[in-house]
Design an enzyme around this catalytic site. Structure first.
Site, PDB file in Angstrom:
ATOM      1  N   LYS A  19      12.499  19.258 -11.162  1.00 29.23           N
ATOM      2  CA  LYS A  19      12.694  19.142 -12.617  1.00 29.23           C
ATOM      3  C   LYS A  19      12.047  20.298 -13.368  1.00 29.23           C
ATOM      4  CE  LYS A  19      10.763  15.059 -12.307  1.00 29.23           C
ATOM      5  NZ  LYS A  19      10.757  14.816 -10.856  1.00 29.23           N
ATOM      6  N   GLN A 225       8.779  11.789 -12.552  1.00 25.04           N
ATOM      7  CA  GLN A 225       9.117  10.872 -11.462  1.00 25.04           C
ATOM      8  C   GLN A 225      10.644  10.828 -11.269  1.00 25.04           C
ATOM      9  OE1 GLN A 225       6.590   9.511 -14.013  1.00 25.04           O
ATOM     10  NE2 GLN A 225       5.381  10.812 -12.700  1.00 25.04           N
TER      11      GLN A 225
HETATM   12  P1  GDP Z   1       9.425  18.241  -9.825  1.00 22.73           P
HETATM   13  O1  GDP Z   1       8.277  17.297  -9.763  1.00 22.73           O
HETATM   14  O2  GDP Z   1      10.739  17.539  -9.914  1.00 22.73           O
HETATM   15  O3  GDP Z   1       9.286  19.292 -10.892  1.00 22.73           O
HETATM   16  O4  GDP Z   1       9.441  19.008  -8.418  1.00 22.73           O
HETATM   17  P2  GDP Z   1       8.155  19.594  -7.619  1.00 22.73           P
HETATM   18  O5  GDP Z   1       7.678  20.812  -8.291  1.00 22.73           O
HETATM   19  O6  GDP Z   1       7.157  18.523  -7.368  1.00 22.73           O
HETATM   20  O7  GDP Z   1       8.808  19.890  -6.209  1.00 22.73           O
HETATM   21  C1  GDP Z   1       9.864  20.790  -6.055  1.00 22.73           C
HETATM   22  C2  GDP Z   1       9.426  21.874  -5.047  1.00 22.73           C
HETATM   23  O8  GDP Z   1      10.550  22.563  -4.581  1.00 22.73           O
HETATM   24  C3  GDP Z   1       8.522  22.919  -5.665  1.00 22.73           C
HETATM   25  O9  GDP Z   1       7.643  23.384  -4.694  1.00 22.73           O
HETATM   26  C4  GDP Z   1       9.515  24.022  -6.067  1.00 22.73           C
HETATM   27  O10 GDP Z   1       8.903  25.309  -6.124  1.00 22.73           O
HETATM   28  C5  GDP Z   1      10.495  23.941  -4.950  1.00 22.73           C
HETATM   29  N1  GDP Z   1      11.899  24.271  -5.285  1.00 22.73           N
HETATM   30  C6  GDP Z   1      12.589  24.008  -6.415  1.00 22.73           C
HETATM   31  N2  GDP Z   1      13.882  24.364  -6.283  1.00 22.73           N
HETATM   32  C7  GDP Z   1      14.016  24.862  -5.037  1.00 22.73           C
HETATM   33  C8  GDP Z   1      15.133  25.361  -4.288  1.00 22.73           C
HETATM   34  O11 GDP Z   1      16.269  25.395  -4.732  1.00 22.73           O
HETATM   35  N3  GDP Z   1      14.887  25.777  -3.004  1.00 22.73           N
HETATM   36  C9  GDP Z   1      13.636  25.723  -2.456  1.00 22.73           C
HETATM   37  N4  GDP Z   1      13.497  26.143  -1.195  1.00 22.73           N
HETATM   38  N5  GDP Z   1      12.577  25.252  -3.131  1.00 22.73           N
HETATM   39  C10 GDP Z   1      12.760  24.813  -4.393  1.00 22.73           C
HETATM   40  P1  IMO Z   2       7.161  14.148 -10.365  1.00 27.31           P
HETATM   41  O1  IMO Z   2       7.287  14.100 -11.869  1.00 27.31           O
HETATM   42  C1  IMO Z   2       6.927  11.883  -6.642  1.00 27.31           C
HETATM   43  C2  IMO Z   2       4.857   8.013  -6.796  1.00 27.31           C
HETATM   44  C3  IMO Z   2       3.518   7.880  -6.074  1.00 27.31           C
HETATM   45  C4  IMO Z   2       3.551   6.406  -5.706  1.00 27.31           C
HETATM   46  C5  IMO Z   2       4.217   5.773  -6.923  1.00 27.31           C
HETATM   47  C6  IMO Z   2       3.242   5.193  -7.933  1.00 27.31           C
HETATM   48  O2  IMO Z   2       6.355  15.285  -9.867  1.00 27.31           O
HETATM   49  O3  IMO Z   2       8.485  14.015  -9.717  1.00 27.31           O
HETATM   50  P2  IMO Z   2       1.560   6.276  -9.697  1.00 27.31           P
HETATM   51  O4  IMO Z   2       0.412   7.209  -9.494  1.00 27.31           O
HETATM   52  O5  IMO Z   2       2.610   6.766 -10.625  1.00 27.31           O
HETATM   53  O6  IMO Z   2       1.113   4.886 -10.045  1.00 27.31           O
HETATM   54  O7  IMO Z   2       2.235   6.144  -8.227  1.00 27.31           O
HETATM   55  O8  IMO Z   2       4.982   6.799  -7.540  1.00 27.31           O
HETATM   56  N1  IMO Z   2       4.926   9.126  -7.777  1.00 27.31           N
HETATM   57  C7  IMO Z   2       5.615  10.255  -7.586  1.00 27.31           C
HETATM   58  N2  IMO Z   2       6.314  10.692  -6.511  1.00 27.31           N
HETATM   59  N3  IMO Z   2       6.905  12.612  -7.772  1.00 27.31           N
HETATM   60  C8  IMO Z   2       6.234  12.186  -8.856  1.00 27.31           C
HETATM   61  O9  IMO Z   2       6.283  12.845 -10.042  1.00 27.31           O
HETATM   62  C9  IMO Z   2       5.518  10.971  -8.789  1.00 27.31           C
HETATM   63  N4  IMO Z   2       4.760  10.275  -9.656  1.00 27.31           N
HETATM   64  C10 IMO Z   2       4.407   9.144  -9.026  1.00 27.31           C
HETATM   65  O10 IMO Z   2       3.480   8.718  -4.933  1.00 27.31           O
HETATM   66  O11 IMO Z   2       4.420   6.212  -4.603  1.00 27.31           O
END
Ligand code: GDP
Ligand code: IMO
Ligand code: MG
Length: 424
Positions: A19, A225
């Site tokens: 995201k 999330q």
């Molecule tokens: P969010 O919580 O939805 O913002 O996602 P996160 O940042 O927790 O996890 C997404 C991970 O995937 C991060 O480490 C990004 O840098 C990485 N990422 C995002 N888009 C891509 C993609 O298209 N390819 C690869 N290989 N990594 C990506």
């Molecule tokens: P983003 O925005 C993935 C999961 C936790 C746990 C459950 C409840 O980065 O996608 P909490 O601390 O919210 O009470 O935990 O939800 N969880 C996530 N998993 N991405 C997240 O956020 C999360 N935020 C909470 O691992 O299973």
């Protein structure tokens, strides 16, 4: 004047779909970026020009200097973590105080909320949710119990209100026999965070956002999330404590449903889940390990291993329905570059019964797969869909047909630049 719209960008599986990356890419097209739910349980990664940031509470629109960013009323905020996050951005040269507005109605996460989070998890024994430990559940519980503290409380007689809620928490912890904790150091930083936060515009963000819309400005609502972690629609009780779905945009920002424009549903070309709870597509073999390794599937907040599996069309169809998704964004297809064959879960099976809708209880469901030929080449350097191999085009077409929703954006790497907007 034509009114502006609120477009929503929502994770539609178990979070960590990417995201943050896409909000950052979208920001130039919007006037305002706003978070509407969750708190520092989120970890949103943004990578550009050799720099990497992981945002928790601050919206991912913050890197475009001229945009207003809002932490909406549906969010929960930990002042100490907010201060650390904001200072990191300030030291990287970003000016925040003039353009990051915080809702007076957002709830405060106290140090004792985090202790309660640990205490409740400990009490659950083997049924732990596997929370991020950030106090999310207890803070939203206080909100629903009408005992919480809000950001606006900072402005008036705060110390007394804080001490009263802390005393209440201490009593609960005593009743739970959970007394082996010490928050004295944490509390100092937290109180410093309260002071720091009060230097920001603490505003009635719902009024502000509606005024922007009236002026024809457009807002991007950044989800946290994912749908399957939604308190109402997720795999309860293994969920977070807020509405992460499109209804949460309305309540978490204070906008009417007629203000919502596009609903972007973001997912990965495969699936991951952090924490406990049912996950029918989970792979326990070397294929799962390979996806984790190549996709760097380790939690951005806790560093935990993310559980990995193939894409789950049952969950995706459900999420598209619940959110009213109008466009899909598929991330991390490059992670599957080296697979001869990939799979997609097209149904669940439980006690011999085939299901294509998410049931009340997904525990015990097995995935039924369709096999698809892999593309077996490097997508990460591609810049246009014309360069895609036929097998990848076929995978996209298969998903679009199954999900009855167009995939309009494809991400083929973590960098801002590795994003392909498809031709209409
Ligand atoms: P969010 O919580 O939805 O913002 O996602 P996160 O940042 O927790 O996890 C997404 C991970 O995937 C991060 O480490 C990004 O840098 C990485 N990422 C995002 N888009 C891509 C993609 O298209 N390819 C690869 N290989 N990594 C990506
Ligand atoms: P983003 O925005 C993935 C999961 C936790 C746990 C459950 C409840 O980065 O996608 P909490 O601390 O919210 O009470 O935990 O939800 N969880 C996530 N998993 N991405 C997240 O956020 C999360 N935020 C909470 O691992 O299973
Ligand atoms: Mg994340």
């Amino acid at each position: 004047m034509k009114k502006g719209k609120v477009d929503a960008l929502l994770g539609i599986v178990f979070g960590d779909e990417g995201k943050g990356k896409v909000v950052d890419v979208f920001t130039p097209q919007y006037d305002v970026v706003a978070r509407f739910a969750g708190g520092p349980n989120a970890g949103h990664t943004i990578i550009f020009e050799g720099k990497k940031f992981v945002l928790r509470s601050i919206p991912s629109g913050i890197f475009a200097e001229d945009k207003v960013n809002i932490i909406g009323n549906g969010c929960v905020i930990a002042p100490d973590l907010f201060m650390a996050e904001a200072r990191e951005l300030e030291s990287a040269g970003y000016d925040l105080k003039s353009r990051l507005h915080i809702s007076k109605r957002a709830h405060l996460i106290l140090p004792t909320h985090r202790v309660l989070d640990r205490a409740y998890e400990a009490a659950k024994g083997k049924n732990k949710v596997g929370t991020t430990g950030k106090g999310i559940g207890p803070t939203y519980s206080d909100k629903a119990s009408r005992t919480g503290l809000r950001v606006g409380d900072i402005l008036d007689n705060f110390e007394a209100k804080y001490q009263a809620l802390k005393a209440r928490h201490e009593q609960i912890l005593k009743d739970l026999n959970y007394t082996d904790y010490d928050i004295s150091e944490e509390e100092k930083t937290w109180l410093e965070g309260i002071k720091y936060m009060s230097e920001y515009p603490l505003t009635d963000t719902e009024i502000e956002i509606n005024q922007y819309l009236k002026e024809g400005k457009n807002v991007l609502a950044e989800g946290a999330q994912g749908t399957m972690l939604d308190i109402d629609h997720g795999t309860y009780p293994f969920v977070s404590s807020s509405n992460t779905t499109s209804g949460g945009v309305c309540t978490g920002l204070g906008v009417g449903p007629n203000a919502i424009g596009e609903v972007f549903g973001i997912f990965k070309a495969y699936s991951t889940r952090v924490g406990s709870g049912p996950f029918p597509v989970e792979l326990f073999d070397e294929t799962g390990d390979k996806i984790r390794e190549i996709g760097h599937e380790y939690g951005a907040v806790t560093g935990r291993n993310r559980r990995c599996g193939w894409v789950d069309l049952v969950a995706l169809k459900y999420a598209i329905m619940i959110n009213g998704v109008t466009q899909l964004i598929m991330m991390k297809s490059d992670v599957l570059d080296g697979f001869e064959t990939i799979k997609a879960c097209v149904a669940y099976k439980k006690d011999g019964v085939i299901m294509t809708d998410v049931p009340f209880e997904t525990e015990g469901c097995e995935a039924v797969y369709k096999e698809i030929k892999g593309w077996n080449c490097d997508l990460s350097s591609m810049t246009s869909e014309d360069q895609f191999p036929q097998e990848f085009k076929d995978y996209i077409k298969f998903l679009e047909d199954e999900l009855e929703t167009p995939i309009t954006i494809l991400s083929v790497g973590p960098d801002r630049a590795q994003t392909i907007i498809r031709k209409k």
